[in-house]
Design an enzyme around this catalytic site. Structure first.
Site, short mmCIF file in Angstrom:
data_model
loop_
_atom_site.label_atom_id
_atom_site.label_comp_id
_atom_site.label_asym_id
_atom_site.label_seq_id
_atom_site.Cartn_x
_atom_site.Cartn_y
_atom_site.Cartn_z
N CYS A 97 0.97 -1.01 0.06
CA CYS A 97 -0.01 -0.06 0.11
C CYS A 97 0.80 1.23 0.14
O CYS A 97 1.92 1.32 0.55
CB CYS A 97 -0.96 0.23 1.29
SG CYS A 97 -1.81 -1.51 1.32
N CYS B 60 -6.45 5.93 22.69
CA CYS B 60 -5.48 6.54 23.18
C CYS B 60 -5.16 7.86 22.71
O CYS B 60 -4.62 8.98 23.36
CB CYS B 60 -4.19 5.79 22.93
SG CYS B 60 -3.88 5.21 21.07
N ARG C 10 -4.30 0.87 -2.07
CA ARG C 10 -4.28 -0.37 -1.51
C ARG C 10 -3.95 -1.35 -2.82
O ARG C 10 -4.61 -1.97 -3.43
CB ARG C 10 -5.32 -0.89 -0.95
CG ARG C 10 -5.40 -0.07 0.54
CD ARG C 10 -6.30 -0.57 1.29
NE ARG C 10 -6.02 -1.96 1.94
CZ ARG C 10 -5.15 -2.16 2.83
NH1 ARG C 10 -4.77 -0.93 3.71
NH2 ARG C 10 -4.77 -3.27 3.37
N ASP D 149 3.04 1.71 18.48
CA ASP D 149 3.16 1.24 17.17
C ASP D 149 3.50 2.29 16.11
O ASP D 149 4.19 1.88 15.18
CB ASP D 149 1.59 0.73 16.57
CG ASP D 149 1.50 0.18 15.05
OD1 ASP D 149 2.34 -0.70 14.89
OD2 ASP D 149 0.59 0.54 14.57
#
Length: 417
Positions: free
Chosen positions: A26, A279, A141, A301
């Site tokens: 992607c 978060c 994508r 991440d």
């Protein structure tokens, strides 16, 4: 070998058992480059000893009776069904009376009947990545041969439906689909998604990166949106705000209580004083770490960089890493580095500066740390205030938020808290 311990509070681990390995390419993917962190690696398959140590440690570390595992990538289905059968066996071996729940985030391309039967049998919640109808999904994508993937993803989604696997959808909001909000939302609703996640694509331009292809530290702070170099697929702030507003208005007319949109749920949590549960819209962060294929644990991440490595599950417990002073400071910095412009903003309670990775602008008075998406979020949160204030009041009166769909607008309230 690390010793297990229980964390002071629950935490989330985004587990990458296949590292950054993926069968797609992607355009906007920020994780493919993480392979550069492990130049000596000959395999990105989490070894058996690391997998078992992680599963045992993660179960023991969680203070509650329900333990959630989140398997992501890269593309975790590249590991094959047998690898995940072993995961289930290890979880059962180390469950110690706790209830284990599994989530799998996938591009859907490799899903077949074997996967469908396995996921249904073990009650996985599957997140499937899809960016809207064909012309919007295929814009970015694509696979490694630059071929479109829409048809293969839809075949994978059909497998999930055939086997009655619970699923939700993850949709990135980028330069192409951000100007088609209702087309995207109606498509997701029509394919049967009852829970929708929208992830804004914001990436600094590659010309600002290091020769290694990675940020080795935080990128320099830019001035305004206009003089910030972002990738051609990054969403524009104003368009992202309009995207959310348009979808919210449609959702409010017909879908409250029927379709759950992550941003709307988080907003209602903040308006009602219960907290967002997400978060990026919380005052502090740091309770969601990333686990790489070799057992390395990172602060987040989006911060898988050498300076944010907390340790490795082979030698340190997850609880110790998550509760460490370094990680606590990482989480508190989200609040403590917020510019005065943001601290004085009327929608701070709903936004809290969003994710620090997007804070690379300067405020109007020149202070660093303004979120790139600030203008869009401010528009969105101000737009939804009357409805959110009303739904918060309904909750306080122990009535369902969906009751707002039958209320005249003249009965709505406005508060901005």
């Amino acid at each position: 070998m690390s010793e297990t311990a229980t964390a002071r509070a629950p935490f989330h681990v985004m587990t990458k058992p296949s590292g950054s390995l993926c069968n797609l390419a992607c355009s906007y993917c920020f994780y493919l480059e993480k392979a550069h962190l492990y130049p000596e690696a000959t395999s990105f398959r989490m070894p058996a000893d690391v997998l078992e140590q992680y599963i045992r440690d993660h179960i023991a570390a969680q203070p509650g009776q329900i333990v959630n595992f989140a398997w992501q990538g890269g593309e975790p289905t590249l590991l094959g069904v047998e690898y995940f059968r072993n995961i289930i066996a290890l979880q059962q071996r180390h469950a110690a009376g706790k209830t284990i729940e599994n989530g799998l985030q996938t591009n859907g391309v490799l899903l077949d009947d074997e996967w469908g039967e396995f996921l249904a049998k073990h009650q996985f919640l599957v997140g499937i990545s899809i960016d809207g109808p064909r012309h919007l999904h295929d814009a970015y994508r694509v696979d490694r041969g630059q071929r479109p993937t829409y048809d293969r993803v839809m075949q994978g989604l059909a497998v999930l439906k055939k086997h009655a696997v619970a699923f939700n959808t993850l949709t990135t909001v980028h330069r192409k689909n951000s100007t088609h909000p209702l087309e995207v939302y109606r498509f997701l609703r029509e394919v049967g998604s009852g829970y929708v996640q929208f992830i804004p694509i914001v990436e600094r331009d590659a010309t600002e990166r290091t020769r290694e292809g990675l940020w080795l530290a935080e990128p320099p702070v830019a001035g305004t949106v206009e003089d910030t170099r972002v990738t051609e697929w990054s969403v524009r702030p104003a368009e992202y705000g309009e995207f959310l507003c348009r979808i919210f208005d449609e959702w409010l007319r017909t879908d409250v209580g029927r379709v759950f949109v992550q941003q709307f749920d988080a907003a209602l949590g903040n308006w009602s004083g219960r907290g967002s549960g997400l978060c990026v819209f919380s005052e502090t962060c740091g309770r969601a770490v990333a686990l790489e294929h070799n057992g390395d644990v990172y602060s987040c991440d989006h911060y898988v960089y050498p300076e944010y490595r907390l340790g490795n599950v082979r030698t340190a417990s997850l609880a110790a890493m998550v509760d460490s002073p370094v990680q606590q400071k990482f989480g508190a910095d989200k609040r403590d580095t917020l510019p005065r412009y943001c601290r004085e903003c009327p929608v701070r309670f709903a936004c809290h500066g969003e994710c620090p990775k997007h804070r690379f602008l300067r405020t109007p008075d020149g202070e660093p740390g303004l979120n790139y998406l600030c203008a869009g979020y401010k528009k969105f949160f101000q737009h939804i205030d009357p409805a959110m204030s009303t739904m918060a009041a309904l909750l306080a009166a122990r009535q369902p938020p969906a009751a707002i769909m039958q209320m005249p607008r003249s009965d709505w309230v406005r508060s901005l808290r």
